[in-house]
Design a protein around this motif. Structure first.
Motif, PDB file in Angstrom:
ATOM      1  N   LEU A  58       0.836  -1.421   0.070  1.00 12.11           N
ATOM      2  CA  LEU A  58      -0.099  -0.055  -0.211  1.00 12.11           C
ATOM      3  C   LEU A  58       0.872   1.313   0.177  1.00 12.11           C
ATOM      4  CD1 LEU A  58      -2.940  -1.110   2.512  1.00 12.11           C
ATOM      5  CD2 LEU A  58      -2.818  -1.076   0.093  1.00 12.11           C
ATOM      6  N   HIS A  59       1.930   1.170  -0.072  1.00  5.24           N
ATOM      7  CA  HIS A  59       3.069   2.164   0.196  1.00  5.24           C
ATOM      8  C   HIS A  59       3.627   2.623  -1.626  1.00  5.24           C
ATOM      9  CE1 HIS A  59       2.733   3.152   4.162  1.00  5.24           C
ATOM     10  NE2 HIS A  59       2.959   1.719   4.499  1.00  5.24           N
ATOM     11  N   HIS A  60       3.635   3.568  -2.211  1.00  5.79           N
ATOM     12  CA  HIS A  60       3.673   3.711  -3.415  1.00  5.79           C
ATOM     13  C   HIS A  60       5.003   4.971  -3.488  1.00  5.79           C
ATOM     14  CE1 HIS A  60       0.647   1.059  -4.829  1.00  5.79           C
ATOM     15  NE2 HIS A  60      -0.225   1.838  -3.856  1.00  5.79           N
ATOM     16  N   LYS A  61       5.798   4.754  -4.471  1.00  2.56           N
ATOM     17  CA  LYS A  61       6.731   5.732  -4.691  1.00  2.56           C
ATOM     18  C   LYS A  61       5.991   6.890  -5.389  1.00  2.56           C
ATOM     19  CE  LYS A  61      10.441   3.138  -3.871  1.00  2.56           C
ATOM     20  NZ  LYS A  61      10.445   2.483  -2.648  1.00  2.56           N
ATOM     21  N   PRO A  62       6.606   8.154  -4.960  1.00  2.00           N
ATOM     22  CA  PRO A  62       6.060   9.149  -5.604  1.00  2.00           C
ATOM     23  C   PRO A  62       6.055   9.298  -7.082  1.00  2.00           C
ATOM     24  CG  PRO A  62       7.333  10.146  -3.681  1.00  2.00           C
ATOM     25  CD  PRO A  62       7.415   8.636  -3.969  1.00  2.00           C
ATOM     26  N   TYR A  63       6.960   8.672  -7.704  1.00  2.00           N
ATOM     27  CA  TYR A  63       7.048   8.710  -9.311  1.00  2.00           C
ATOM     28  C   TYR A  63       5.764   7.850  -9.731  1.00  2.00           C
ATOM     29  CZ  TYR A  63       9.471   4.136  -9.080  1.00  2.00           C
ATOM     30  OH  TYR A  63       9.508   2.693  -8.707  1.00  2.00           O
ATOM     31  N   GLU A  64       5.433   6.928  -9.090  1.00  2.00           N
ATOM     32  CA  GLU A  64       3.985   5.991  -9.753  1.00  2.00           C
ATOM     33  C   GLU A  64       2.816   6.790  -9.595  1.00  2.00           C
ATOM     34  OE1 GLU A  64       3.367   2.009  -7.526  1.00  2.00           O
ATOM     35  OE2 GLU A  64       5.216   2.649  -6.592  1.00  2.00           O
ATOM     36  N   LEU A  65       2.788   7.721  -8.226  1.00  2.00           N
ATOM     37  CA  LEU A  65       1.615   8.654  -8.316  1.00  2.00           C
ATOM     38  C   LEU A  65       1.653   9.756  -9.340  1.00  2.00           C
ATOM     39  CD1 LEU A  65       1.181   8.795  -4.535  1.00  2.00           C
ATOM     40  CD2 LEU A  65       0.284   7.230  -6.002  1.00  2.00           C
ATOM     41  N   CYS A  66       2.715  10.130  -9.609  1.00  2.00           N
ATOM     42  CA  CYS A  66       3.032  11.307 -10.492  1.00  2.00           C
ATOM     43  C   CYS A  66       2.827  10.804 -12.017  1.00  2.00           C
ATOM     44  CB  CYS A  66       4.250  11.712 -10.470  1.00  2.00           C
ATOM     45  SG  CYS A  66       4.703  12.958  -9.055  1.00  2.00           S
ATOM     46  N   TRP A  67       3.086   9.594 -12.093  1.00  3.00           N
ATOM     47  CA  TRP A  67       2.802   8.745 -13.593  1.00  3.00           C
ATOM     48  C   TRP A  67       1.197   8.712 -13.694  1.00  3.00           C
ATOM     49  CZ3 TRP A  67       0.630   4.486 -15.791  1.00  3.00           C
ATOM     50  CH2 TRP A  67       0.884   4.165 -16.940  1.00  3.00           C
ATOM     51  N   PHE A  68       0.552   8.108 -12.720  1.00  2.00           N
ATOM     52  CA  PHE A  68      -0.890   8.126 -12.811  1.00  2.00           C
ATOM     53  C   PHE A  68      -1.494   9.505 -12.975  1.00  2.00           C
ATOM     54  CE2 PHE A  68      -0.649   3.554 -12.218  1.00  2.00           C
ATOM     55  CZ  PHE A  68      -1.619   3.085 -12.959  1.00  2.00           C
ATOM     56  N   PHE A  69      -0.916  10.549 -12.258  1.00  2.00           N
ATOM     57  CA  PHE A  69      -1.516  11.818 -12.204  1.00  2.00           C
ATOM     58  C   PHE A  69      -1.568  12.314 -13.488  1.00  2.00           C
ATOM     59  CE2 PHE A  69      -1.770  16.373 -12.210  1.00  2.00           C
ATOM     60  CZ  PHE A  69      -2.810  16.676 -11.230  1.00  2.00           C
ATOM     61  N   LEU A  70      -0.255  12.243 -14.191  1.00  2.00           N
ATOM     62  CA  LEU A  70      -0.167  12.797 -15.542  1.00  2.00           C
ATOM     63  C   LEU A  70      -0.885  11.909 -16.754  1.00  2.00           C
ATOM     64  CD1 LEU A  70       3.623  13.484 -15.486  1.00  2.00           C
ATOM     65  CD2 LEU A  70       1.738  15.138 -15.648  1.00  2.00           C
ATOM     66  N   LEU A  71      -1.061  10.797 -16.504  1.00  2.00           N
ATOM     67  CA  LEU A  71      -1.848   9.734 -17.252  1.00  2.00           C
ATOM     68  C   LEU A  71      -3.447  10.081 -17.264  1.00  2.00           C
ATOM     69  CD1 LEU A  71      -1.819   7.104 -19.343  1.00  2.00           C
ATOM     70  CD2 LEU A  71      -2.401   5.803 -17.190  1.00  2.00           C
ATOM     71  N   GLY A  72      -3.885  10.332 -16.028  1.00  2.00           N
ATOM     72  CA  GLY A  72      -5.395  10.749 -15.710  1.00  2.00           C
ATOM     73  C   GLY A  72      -5.488  11.819 -16.520  1.00  2.00           C
ATOM     74  N   ALA A  73      -4.669  13.113 -16.149  1.00  3.94           N
ATOM     75  CA  ALA A  73      -4.935  14.287 -16.556  1.00  3.94           C
ATOM     76  C   ALA A  73      -4.775  14.376 -18.147  1.00  3.94           C
ATOM     77  CB  ALA A  73      -3.753  15.231 -16.046  1.00  3.94           C
ATOM     78  N   PHE A  74      -4.073  13.474 -18.688  1.00  5.63           N
ATOM     79  CA  PHE A  74      -4.075  13.468 -20.388  1.00  5.63           C
ATOM     80  C   PHE A  74      -5.266  12.766 -20.744  1.00  5.63           C
ATOM     81  CE2 PHE A  74      -2.727  11.270 -24.275  1.00  5.63           C
ATOM     82  CZ  PHE A  74      -2.348  12.259 -25.130  1.00  5.63           C
TER      83      PHE A  74
END
Length: 188
Positions: A58-74
């Protein structure tokens, strides 16, 4: 309990447990912290995880969350442009936040609960849409969207037909989350 302070929201079908660091975090820091959703199966999930020999991831690296944020935004911006012909910058941010939330729901959910995950995902997206809608449309007066003509709407910001659409869109979204999770956390 292990003595930690937790905020617990009980809804008949599932239970949401939010650790104290999330409760006190600002909205923008919320994306970078794990959201633990256990659908009422918390103990069973922990027991099954111990039996399989793998810790709960349940602990994720910040780059994972950033990647998903950018994917969702796009992806959400592209979807809005294709369907409506335009988008708004706040919807780009909302799409990114929704993608992060879906990824965290998928990571925390017990196996074989895809429909329940989609229901939680649709409710999450609807809640984000309502929050952003109130801020954008009612408070700021930007008129980004208006569901007043849709059936079963709430203040013209959310409506049941779009919650159903979010439910259906969660099906491929959770498939993408599963594929990405395998890439970010390879077995072994």
């Amino acid at each position: 309990s292990d003595g930690r302070l937790e905020m617990c929201i009980k809804i008949p079908l599932f239970r949401i447990v939010i650790p104290p660091q999330i409760v006190t975090a600002s909205f923008f820091r919320l994306q970078a912290m794990p959201l633990c959703i256990f659908f009422g199966f918390q103990r069973r999930l922990q027991t099954a995880s111990k039996q399989r020999g793998d810790p709960l991831k349940l602990h994720h690296k910040p780059y994972e969350l950033c990647w998903f944020f950018l994917l969702g935004a796009f992806t959400y911006s592209l979807l809005e442009i294709v369907c409506r012909g335009y988008t708004h910058w706040t919807m780009t941010l909302t799409g990114g936040a929704a993608a992060v939330g879906l990824y965290l729901i998928r990571a925390a959910a017990p196996p074989k609960t895809r429909l329940l995950q989609c229901l939680c995902g649709a409710l999450l997206i609807t809640a984000l849409e309502f929050t952003v809608g109130v801020a954008d449309n009612l408070v700021m007066g930007w008129n980004v969207w208006d569901y007043s003509d849709m059936p079963l709407n709430l203040y013209g910001q959310i409506c049941l037909p779009f919650t159903g659409l979010w439910f259906l869109l969660c099906i491929p979204a959770f498939g993408i989350c599963r594929i990405a999770e395998r890439r970010f956390h390879p077995a072994g």
